[in-house]
Design a protein around this motif. Structure first.
Motif, short mmCIF file in Angstrom:
data_model
loop_
_atom_site.label_atom_id
_atom_site.label_comp_id
_atom_site.label_asym_id
_atom_site.label_seq_id
_atom_site.Cartn_x
_atom_site.Cartn_y
_atom_site.Cartn_z
N ASP A 1 -31.61 -10.66 -23.21
CA ASP A 1 -32.07 -11.68 -24.08
C ASP A 1 -32.14 -10.73 -25.32
O ASP A 1 -31.76 -11.68 -26.76
CB ASP A 1 -33.21 -12.14 -23.78
N ASP A 2 -31.87 -9.34 -25.40
CA ASP A 2 -31.64 -8.34 -26.31
C ASP A 2 -31.05 -7.93 -26.49
O ASP A 2 -30.33 -6.78 -26.22
CB ASP A 2 -33.04 -7.81 -26.60
N PRO A 3 -29.35 -8.32 -26.79
CA PRO A 3 -28.26 -7.62 -27.01
C PRO A 3 -28.48 -6.29 -28.05
O PRO A 3 -27.53 -5.27 -27.63
CB PRO A 3 -26.89 -9.21 -27.74
N GLU A 4 -29.30 -6.37 -28.90
CA GLU A 4 -28.93 -5.70 -29.92
C GLU A 4 -29.70 -4.68 -29.95
O GLU A 4 -28.93 -3.69 -29.63
CB GLU A 4 -29.80 -6.35 -31.39
N ALA A 5 -30.42 -4.72 -28.74
CA ALA A 5 -31.26 -3.23 -28.58
C ALA A 5 -30.60 -2.88 -27.02
O ALA A 5 -30.93 -1.65 -26.68
CB ALA A 5 -32.75 -3.50 -27.23
N VAL A 6 -29.66 -3.04 -26.47
CA VAL A 6 -28.32 -1.97 -25.88
C VAL A 6 -27.53 -1.19 -26.44
O VAL A 6 -26.87 -0.97 -27.27
CB VAL A 6 -27.03 -3.26 -24.99
N VAL A 7 -27.81 0.14 -25.50
CA VAL A 7 -27.64 1.10 -25.72
C VAL A 7 -26.31 1.52 -24.43
O VAL A 7 -27.46 2.17 -23.63
CB VAL A 7 -28.34 2.17 -26.91
N VAL A 8 -25.86 2.15 -24.73
CA VAL A 8 -24.80 2.50 -23.43
C VAL A 8 -23.98 4.21 -24.19
O VAL A 8 -23.58 4.44 -24.87
CB VAL A 8 -22.77 2.42 -23.69
N ASP A 9 -24.89 5.26 -22.99
CA ASP A 9 -24.70 6.40 -23.21
C ASP A 9 -23.60 7.39 -21.89
O ASP A 9 -24.05 7.03 -20.98
CB ASP A 9 -25.99 7.00 -23.59
N SER A 10 -22.81 7.94 -22.31
CA SER A 10 -22.38 8.88 -21.65
C SER A 10 -22.26 9.64 -21.48
O SER A 10 -22.41 10.54 -22.63
CB SER A 10 -20.42 8.41 -21.19
N SER A 11 -21.92 10.90 -20.35
CA SER A 11 -22.49 12.24 -20.25
C SER A 11 -21.31 12.70 -18.90
O SER A 11 -21.17 11.65 -18.03
CB SER A 11 -23.10 12.50 -19.95
N ILE A 12 -20.83 13.64 -18.89
CA ILE A 12 -20.20 14.28 -18.05
C ILE A 12 -20.64 15.00 -16.89
O ILE A 12 -21.80 15.59 -16.93
CB ILE A 12 -18.97 14.97 -17.93
N ASN A 13 -20.60 14.67 -15.37
CA ASN A 13 -22.06 15.04 -14.24
C ASN A 13 -20.36 15.66 -12.85
O ASN A 13 -20.83 14.33 -12.75
CB ASN A 13 -22.95 14.08 -13.82
N ARG A 14 -20.64 16.73 -13.22
CA ARG A 14 -19.61 17.01 -11.89
C ARG A 14 -18.12 16.27 -11.85
O ARG A 14 -17.58 15.73 -10.76
CB ARG A 14 -20.44 17.17 -10.06
N GLY A 15 -17.23 16.13 -13.03
CA GLY A 15 -16.08 15.80 -12.98
C GLY A 15 -16.01 14.26 -13.00
O GLY A 15 -15.04 13.13 -13.11
N LYS A 16 -17.20 13.33 -12.66
CA LYS A 16 -17.88 12.43 -13.05
C LYS A 16 -18.67 11.94 -14.45
O LYS A 16 -19.14 12.56 -14.74
CB LYS A 16 -18.62 11.71 -11.74
N VAL A 17 -17.79 10.35 -14.57
CA VAL A 17 -18.53 10.17 -15.82
C VAL A 17 -19.52 9.04 -15.43
O VAL A 17 -19.49 8.24 -14.70
CB VAL A 17 -17.55 9.53 -16.37
N ARG A 18 -20.84 10.09 -16.43
CA ARG A 18 -22.14 8.61 -16.05
C ARG A 18 -22.40 8.67 -16.69
O ARG A 18 -22.48 8.70 -18.33
CB ARG A 18 -23.26 9.79 -15.74
N LEU A 19 -22.74 6.91 -16.94
CA LEU A 19 -23.26 5.78 -18.12
C LEU A 19 -24.12 5.75 -17.72
O LEU A 19 -24.64 4.47 -16.79
CB LEU A 19 -21.88 4.50 -17.90
N GLU A 20 -25.36 5.15 -19.59
CA GLU A 20 -26.22 5.44 -18.85
C GLU A 20 -26.45 4.05 -19.67
O GLU A 20 -26.14 4.28 -20.60
CB GLU A 20 -26.90 6.19 -18.79
N VAL A 21 -27.51 2.99 -19.37
CA VAL A 21 -27.34 1.70 -19.70
C VAL A 21 -29.12 2.03 -20.27
O VAL A 21 -29.66 1.78 -19.44
CB VAL A 21 -27.01 0.82 -19.40
N ARG A 22 -29.29 1.57 -21.53
CA ARG A 22 -30.85 1.15 -21.97
C ARG A 22 -31.19 -0.43 -22.62
O ARG A 22 -30.09 -0.76 -23.43
CB ARG A 22 -31.56 2.23 -23.07
N VAL A 23 -32.08 -0.95 -22.35
CA VAL A 23 -31.56 -1.81 -22.52
C VAL A 23 -33.07 -3.10 -22.90
O VAL A 23 -34.53 -1.66 -23.45
CB VAL A 23 -31.56 -3.44 -21.36
N GLY A 24 -33.86 -3.38 -23.71
CA GLY A 24 -35.01 -3.90 -24.24
C GLY A 24 -36.19 -4.36 -23.81
O GLY A 24 -35.74 -4.79 -22.51
#
Lengths: 97, 294
Positions: free
Chosen positions: A35-58
């Motif tokens: 419902d709130d697209p503005e609040a969506v944040v995607v962070d990425s980090s590397i964890n043991r050769g894999k990319v970890r994507l973390e999504v935060r929503v409102g």
């Protein structure tokens, strides 16, 4: 497959998770279903050769993103993993609010 | 619960073992063939014959009851997945849904439970009790609006993938299909269409659920995959149905997505002498092709 232990996280590019396609796809999908697209944040980090994507929503949107029995979350992971093959990486996707 | 499952080098051997376990004669047992002792189509890679069997219930009438009970169980499972609290309300509503709609939906769904067309859109739009489904979005949503939203979602998805494609929206009343055309879209289809299924789920969430729509049926096709799959699966279904008719033994197919199961049900809905049903829970829900008088 490089040995992750011999490439510490301090090397210039290893901290900079590079999965632009996966991030673009993930961001688009999540913004399209909350419902709130503005609040969506995607962070990425590397964890043991894999990319970890973390999504935060409102507040209140997490249920929508996860869906019944986690079905929507599972679909998101499936599609984002497919996208990540264009970045030549493997990704994990986590959700939080 | 009373089913036993056995394997053997041949079907006869597997049956023999099942009868040993059940301790009855062959004529008192009923069998369903799970796997033939050879490699087959659609991922059947088991080398052994696999059957399941149980003691045949004594009266024909019981069988009908049993099947109904199984349907109800399936129904309940799907409800649990949606909103259990509204169970009663939905049931009443479904019963009171206008006859025209019901029969229209029932077309081509012979032998299947009289459940709502899609498990995640249980409440009809003509909801007399807006609070019943726990959602406040009750405005009427135009089918075209849903289709266009889905199309927008797909276009942006294709570009986020860095791929090139064009999309079209095919409307037929409440049946909507977004078709994406392009040269290299295999990534969006994935192994056995699994990615496409996920893409379709998400397109539905982004359009139908976000707009509060409960009436449309939305499908997504990419690169003509569903069209081709329909053709191949249809052929496979007819072949299996022929085997069932010939042998008189029900066949349990591999687990399939709801879309694929529907193709099987639809293909065989007018075939004489057999009946189809689905059993089990996703993602292991599978179609059973049984002789009609089973």
């Amino acid at each position: 497959m490089t040995d992750t232990e011999s490439t510490p996280e301090s090397t210039p590019e290893s901290n900079e998770a590079s999965a632009p396609t996966a991030v673009a796809v993930l961001t688009h999908i999540v913004r399209s279903i909350v419902d709130d697209p503005e609040a969506v944040v995607v962070d990425s980090s590397i964890n043991r050769g894999k990319v970890r994507l973390e999504v935060r929503v409102g507040p209140g949107d997490l249920g929508r993103v996860i869906g019944r029995r986690g079905r929507t979350a599972q679909s998101i992971r499936t599609v984002v993993r497919a996208a990540a093959t264009r970045d030549d990486v493997e990704v994990d996707v986590d959700f939080a609010d | 619960m009373e089913w036993v499952e056995t394997t053997g080098k041949t079907i006869a051997e597997a049956k023999e073992r099942a009868l040993d376990q059940l301790g009855v004669h062959e004529e008192d047992a009923e069998f369903e063939l799970l796997d033939e002792p050879k490699q087959g189509l659609f991922g059947r890679v088991r080398g052994e014959a696999r059957v399941r069997a149980r003691v045949r219930p004594t009266q024909a009438r019981q069988k009908v009851d049993r099947r109904d009970r199984r349907r109800e169980k399936g129904d309940r499972a799907e409800k649990a997945e949606s909103t259990p609290k509204t169970d009663k309300v939905e049931r009443t509503e479904r019963a009171s849904r206008p006859a025209a709609t019901t029969s229209q939906r029932a077309t081509g769904e012979r032998q299947r439970a009289p459940r709502p067309p899609r498990s995640d859109s249980p409440a009809p739009k003509k909801n007399t009790n807006p609070s019943a489904d726990g959602q406040s979005k009750e405005q009427l949503v135009d089918a075209r609006q849903v289709g266009e939203e889905a199309q927008r979602f797909m276009n942006a998805l294709v570009s986020a993938f860095g791929l090139a494609g064009t999309s079209e929206l095919v409307e037929d009343g409440d049946d909507l299909e977004v078709r994406v055309h392009g040269a290299e879209l295999g990534l969006l289809v994935g192994p056995r269409g699994t990615t496409l299924q996920a893409v379709q789920d998400l397109a539905r969430v982004a359009s139908q659920r976000r707009l509060g729509d409960h009436d449309t049926r939305l499908r997504v096709d990419v690169g003509g995959y569903r069209e081709r799959r329909r053709g191949a699966l249809g052929k496979f279904a007819v072949q299996m149905a022929d085997e069932v008719k010939e042998s008189g033994v029900a066949r349990v197919l591999e687990p399939m997505s709801s879309a694929d199961r529907k193709i099987i049900h639809d293909t065989l809905s007018t075939t004489e002498g057999i009946a189809t049903r689905s059993e089990g829970d996703d993602p292991f829900r599978r179609v059973v092709i049984a002789p009609a008088n089973d």
